[in-house]
Design a protein around this motif. Sequence first.
Motif, mmCIF file in Angstrom:
data_model
loop_
_atom_site.group_PDB
_atom_site.id
_atom_site.type_symbol
_atom_site.label_atom_id
_atom_site.label_comp_id
_atom_site.label_asym_id
_atom_site.label_seq_id
_atom_site.Cartn_x
_atom_site.Cartn_y
_atom_site.Cartn_z
ATOM 1 N N SER A 19 1.265 -1.131 -0.095
ATOM 2 C CA SER A 19 -0.242 0.353 0.339
ATOM 3 C C SER A 19 0.791 1.305 -0.294
ATOM 4 O O SER A 19 1.836 1.211 0.545
ATOM 5 N N ALA A 20 0.371 2.552 -0.713
ATOM 6 C CA ALA A 20 1.417 3.623 -0.807
ATOM 7 C C ALA A 20 0.288 4.746 -0.473
ATOM 8 O O ALA A 20 -0.662 4.402 -1.532
ATOM 9 N N LYS A 21 1.090 5.157 0.368
ATOM 10 C CA LYS A 21 0.380 6.527 0.761
ATOM 11 C C LYS A 21 1.682 7.527 1.504
ATOM 12 O O LYS A 21 2.793 7.303 1.160
ATOM 13 N N PRO A 22 0.674 8.730 0.546
ATOM 14 C CA PRO A 22 1.873 10.028 1.589
ATOM 15 C C PRO A 22 2.124 10.149 2.620
ATOM 16 O O PRO A 22 2.041 9.431 3.216
ATOM 17 N N GLY A 23 3.684 9.957 3.033
ATOM 18 C CA GLY A 23 4.332 9.934 4.320
ATOM 19 C C GLY A 23 4.181 11.165 5.323
ATOM 20 O O GLY A 23 3.796 11.938 4.988
ATOM 21 N N PRO A 24 4.884 10.819 6.368
ATOM 22 C CA PRO A 24 5.115 12.208 7.341
ATOM 23 C C PRO A 24 6.170 13.087 6.390
ATOM 24 O O PRO A 24 5.100 14.145 6.799
ATOM 25 N N GLY A 25 6.097 13.265 5.226
ATOM 26 C CA GLY A 25 7.249 13.992 5.521
ATOM 27 C C GLY A 25 6.726 14.604 3.812
ATOM 28 O O GLY A 25 7.361 16.361 3.277
ATOM 29 N N ALA A 26 5.720 14.148 4.168
ATOM 30 C CA ALA A 26 4.591 14.989 2.726
ATOM 31 C C ALA A 26 4.374 16.653 2.925
ATOM 32 O O ALA A 26 3.544 16.902 3.357
ATOM 33 N N ARG A 27 4.307 16.488 1.962
ATOM 34 C CA ARG A 27 3.765 18.966 2.201
ATOM 35 C C ARG A 27 3.099 18.515 0.444
ATOM 36 O O ARG A 27 3.208 18.267 -0.050
ATOM 37 N N PRO A 28 1.374 19.727 1.055
ATOM 38 C CA PRO A 28 0.896 19.831 -0.252
ATOM 39 C C PRO A 28 1.518 20.338 -0.800
ATOM 40 O O PRO A 28 2.779 21.495 -0.820
ATOM 41 N N ARG A 29 0.857 20.409 -2.747
ATOM 42 C CA ARG A 29 1.083 21.170 -3.328
ATOM 43 C C ARG A 29 0.702 22.420 -3.440
ATOM 44 O O ARG A 29 0.094 22.603 -2.765
ATOM 45 N N SER A 30 1.459 23.285 -3.754
ATOM 46 C CA SER A 30 1.371 25.022 -4.158
ATOM 47 C C SER A 30 0.880 25.459 -4.327
ATOM 48 O O SER A 30 0.998 25.115 -5.779
#
Length: 156
Positions: free
Chosen positions: A145-156
């Motif tokens: 399973s792949a999902k954004p992790g804790p280091g993911a930042r929202p696109r600006s």
Amino acid sequence: MEWLETSTENCPVQLTLDLVGEKWTLPILRDASNGVRRFDEFRRHIGMSEAVLSDRLRKLTEAGILRTVPYQEPGSRSRNEYRLTRKGWDLWPVLVALKQWGEAHTGDDAEGPVLDLRHGTCGAPVRVTVECEQGHTALSPSDVSAKPGPGARPRS
């Protein structure tokens, strides 16, 4: 947050490609992992220009992937050999994975592999597999399973 909503500016794949994604960089790392050390050996074996080779070796050294070790042939000036650092050796599985993929999906391998990697203890061919930290091996994308992790930042 979904993957398409995350910024790719701190993506480790992108950051890695920023360091090693230039056309000539992986062949340099391939040769370094197979014992090539000297500038003239890289140039002769890979077939690249001196200017491009100098630039790539400088960048890999600045990134801490290669280190220089001085040597001197009798009667010649001192020069540097290039050796993989621990950071550079950590790219070895990537090179093996690219070799494995290339053997499966490119060219004519009727004569066998160009580079035959075998385990030194048992002699079996070496291959790269994906495993989890619990030791489950040979995972495929459907096992993960792949999902954004804790280091993911929202696109600006």
